[in-house]
Each structure stands twice: as structure tokens, then as C-alpha cells.
Design an enzyme around this catalytic site. Sequence first.
Site, mmCIF file in Angstrom:
data_model
loop_
_atom_site.group_PDB
_atom_site.id
_atom_site.type_symbol
_atom_site.label_atom_id
_atom_site.label_comp_id
_atom_site.label_asym_id
_atom_site.label_seq_id
_atom_site.Cartn_x
_atom_site.Cartn_y
_atom_site.Cartn_z
ATOM 1 N N ASN A 142 -6.189 1.266 9.949
ATOM 2 C CA ASN A 142 -6.988 1.552 8.237
ATOM 3 C C ASN A 142 -6.849 -0.424 7.555
ATOM 4 O O ASN A 142 -5.055 -0.328 7.711
ATOM 5 C CB ASN A 142 -5.931 2.012 7.458
ATOM 6 C CG ASN A 142 -6.065 1.878 5.965
ATOM 7 O OD1 ASN A 142 -7.170 1.019 5.743
ATOM 8 N ND2 ASN A 142 -5.219 2.056 4.549
ATOM 9 N N HIS A 150 -5.679 8.344 -0.085
ATOM 10 C CA HIS A 150 -4.701 6.825 0.407
ATOM 11 C C HIS A 150 -3.406 6.813 -1.038
ATOM 12 O O HIS A 150 -3.589 6.569 -2.064
ATOM 13 C CB HIS A 150 -5.069 5.931 0.759
ATOM 14 C CG HIS A 150 -4.045 4.865 1.304
ATOM 15 N ND1 HIS A 150 -2.953 4.616 0.986
ATOM 16 C CD2 HIS A 150 -4.201 5.072 3.155
ATOM 17 C CE1 HIS A 150 -2.377 3.255 1.601
ATOM 18 N NE2 HIS A 150 -2.665 4.569 3.200
ATOM 19 N N GLU A 206 -1.778 4.614 -1.681
ATOM 20 C CA GLU A 206 -2.028 3.176 -2.099
ATOM 21 C C GLU A 206 -2.288 3.305 -3.463
ATOM 22 O O GLU A 206 -2.520 2.683 -4.776
ATOM 23 C CB GLU A 206 -2.125 1.844 -1.209
ATOM 24 C CG GLU A 206 -0.833 2.116 -0.814
ATOM 25 C CD GLU A 206 -1.201 1.145 0.606
ATOM 26 O OE1 GLU A 206 -2.230 0.767 1.323
ATOM 27 O OE2 GLU A 206 -0.355 1.648 1.440
ATOM 28 N N GLU A 228 0.932 11.215 5.684
ATOM 29 C CA GLU A 228 1.448 10.199 5.597
ATOM 30 C C GLU A 228 2.121 10.485 4.573
ATOM 31 O O GLU A 228 2.063 9.667 3.319
ATOM 32 C CB GLU A 228 -0.032 9.167 4.996
ATOM 33 C CG GLU A 228 -1.113 8.816 6.520
ATOM 34 C CD GLU A 228 -1.646 7.871 6.091
ATOM 35 O OE1 GLU A 228 -1.865 6.489 7.329
ATOM 36 O OE2 GLU A 228 -2.083 7.241 4.895
ATOM 37 N N GLY A 261 4.130 1.310 5.352
ATOM 38 C CA GLY A 261 4.589 0.105 5.623
ATOM 39 C C GLY A 261 5.738 -0.619 5.245
ATOM 40 O O GLY A 261 6.307 -1.269 5.172
ATOM 41 N N SER A 302 4.212 3.206 9.788
ATOM 42 C CA SER A 302 4.576 2.497 10.327
ATOM 43 C C SER A 302 4.502 3.417 12.036
ATOM 44 O O SER A 302 5.401 2.905 12.254
ATOM 45 C CB SER A 302 6.500 2.956 9.437
ATOM 46 O OG SER A 302 6.186 2.213 8.513
HETATM 47 P P1 PGA Z 1 0.861 1.444 7.920
HETATM 48 O O1 PGA Z 1 -0.207 2.190 6.741
HETATM 49 O O2 PGA Z 1 0.735 1.326 9.053
HETATM 50 O O3 PGA Z 1 0.955 -0.040 7.168
HETATM 51 O O4 PGA Z 1 2.860 2.028 7.765
HETATM 52 C C1 PGA Z 1 -0.500 3.511 7.292
HETATM 53 C C2 PGA Z 1 -1.580 3.519 5.862
HETATM 54 O O5 PGA Z 1 -1.340 3.232 4.920
HETATM 55 O O6 PGA Z 1 -2.637 4.654 6.735
#
Ligand code: PGA
Length: 237
Positions: A7, A92, A94, A162, A168, A200
Site C-alpha cells: 500500500n 483503511h 486512514e 490492521e 505507521g 509496521s
Molecule cells: P505501515 O502501514 O506498514 O506503514 O504501518 C500499513 C497499512 O496502512 O496498510
Amino acid sequence: MKLFIANWKMYLSDDAAAALASEAADAAEDANAEVAVAPSFTALAAVAHAIAGSKVELGAQDGFWEEKGAWTGEVSMTNLKATGAHFVIVGHSERRALGETDEMVAQKVAAALKAGLTPVLCVGETKEERDAGTRDAVVRRQLAEGLKLADLSNATLVVAYEPRWAIGTGIACAPEDAAETHRLIRGLVPEGTRVLYGGSVDPSNIGRYLGLPEVDGTLVGGASTDAAKLRAMLAVF
Ligand code: PGA
């Protein structure tokens, strides 16, 4: 075969995405994995071109539930499918943080399936929800709500666990802990659904997730935007 989805969020220019996609295509050759990359909407065509003829598949990071109409700024699932996309990430965290509701996620999952895309439905609890002991309840709700409008007969589905606090942050969920949630998820989704871990994941920890039978693969953000790390992760499969 385990699944690796990158992603790329809003990290890369279209040129950089196409260049990294070529690296992914090369690295994927020797990896015992199904591999997909999800660039920004604007880079879908360039990335499709870069991975043409390779085993890497294309994914989108979001998509809208309506097929056509006065929806400024939105991109339909059918238009995504026409770019050559195979996967679309839906729900997601976010996006949920920006106001996407379970209802919207449900509409997107249904629209993705209708358009012939494989939705990658993201679920996961916040730190507060985990601390309050509601991890399982949150995951159950997000799954039940997210799938409630979908026609699941013959549907191919991917679910990504997740935990929001792991995205992140560099604080990955302990593999055994993730496996526990994966077992819960598996009991709530159609047979054949692949359940990925995300949050992560990087070259140093990916092997620990892939070693677990409960984990069908990984959804990787930040670390997948770096060519060396991307290669290092694919080499683990
Ligand atoms: P990350 O994000 O690997 O940067 O923690 C994972 C994701 O949001 O799919």
C-alpha cells in the site's frame, strides 16, 4: 501461496511508483508469493504498464460505491477495474479516521465485488479500544457491518487485520497476538477468505508473520515504498 500487498499510500510520485513497480516485478519473480502493489489513482496506468507481463498485480487504495454520476473527485470501482486493477483496499483506517463509516465501507465492498474487484477489507481496533478490552467486539462489528451488503456467494475476499495503533508507528502487533485475532476473523468470513496482517511490517519482522498458519500474508505500507526493503521482504517468501 501467501499474499503480499504493498500500500503505497500518498508517498510516491507517478514516476517513482512506476519505477518501484518495475523493481517489484523483478523481485517478485523469485518470490513464492502472490504480489500486488497499490499506488495512487493517478499512477494506476503507469504502474499497470510497468508490471505488464510480470506476476505483480495491481491494486487501488480506495474506490467509490456509485458507478456513474455527479460525484466530484470520486473514482468508481468499474473505472478501477478498467485500469487493470485486481484488488481494491476498502475501509483503511486512514480513511476511517477521515470520516469513512461502516456504512460507507459496506457500500464500497459490495460495489467492488459487483465490479469484479477483490476487496481488501481493513479492520482493526484503536489503542483506546484495545486498552478497554473491546478489540474483538470492534473487529466483529467492522466485519459484520462491512460485509452486510455484499453478495458473498462465490465472492473472493481479502481481510486485513490492521490494528490502528500499529500502522505507521513502528510498533507492530506481536505475531501471536495478531494470530489470535486472525482466528477470530476466520470464523466470521466465508471459507477461502485470505486474512492478512498489516501494521509496521518490515524486513526484520515479516518472517515472523509469514511463519504463522493463521496469517495468509501481509499488507505493507511505509516499508514497501523503499526498493531495498521491498526486495528484502519479498525475499523472505
Ligand atoms: P505501515 O502501514 O506498514 O506503514 O504501518 C500499513 C497499512 O496502512 O496498510
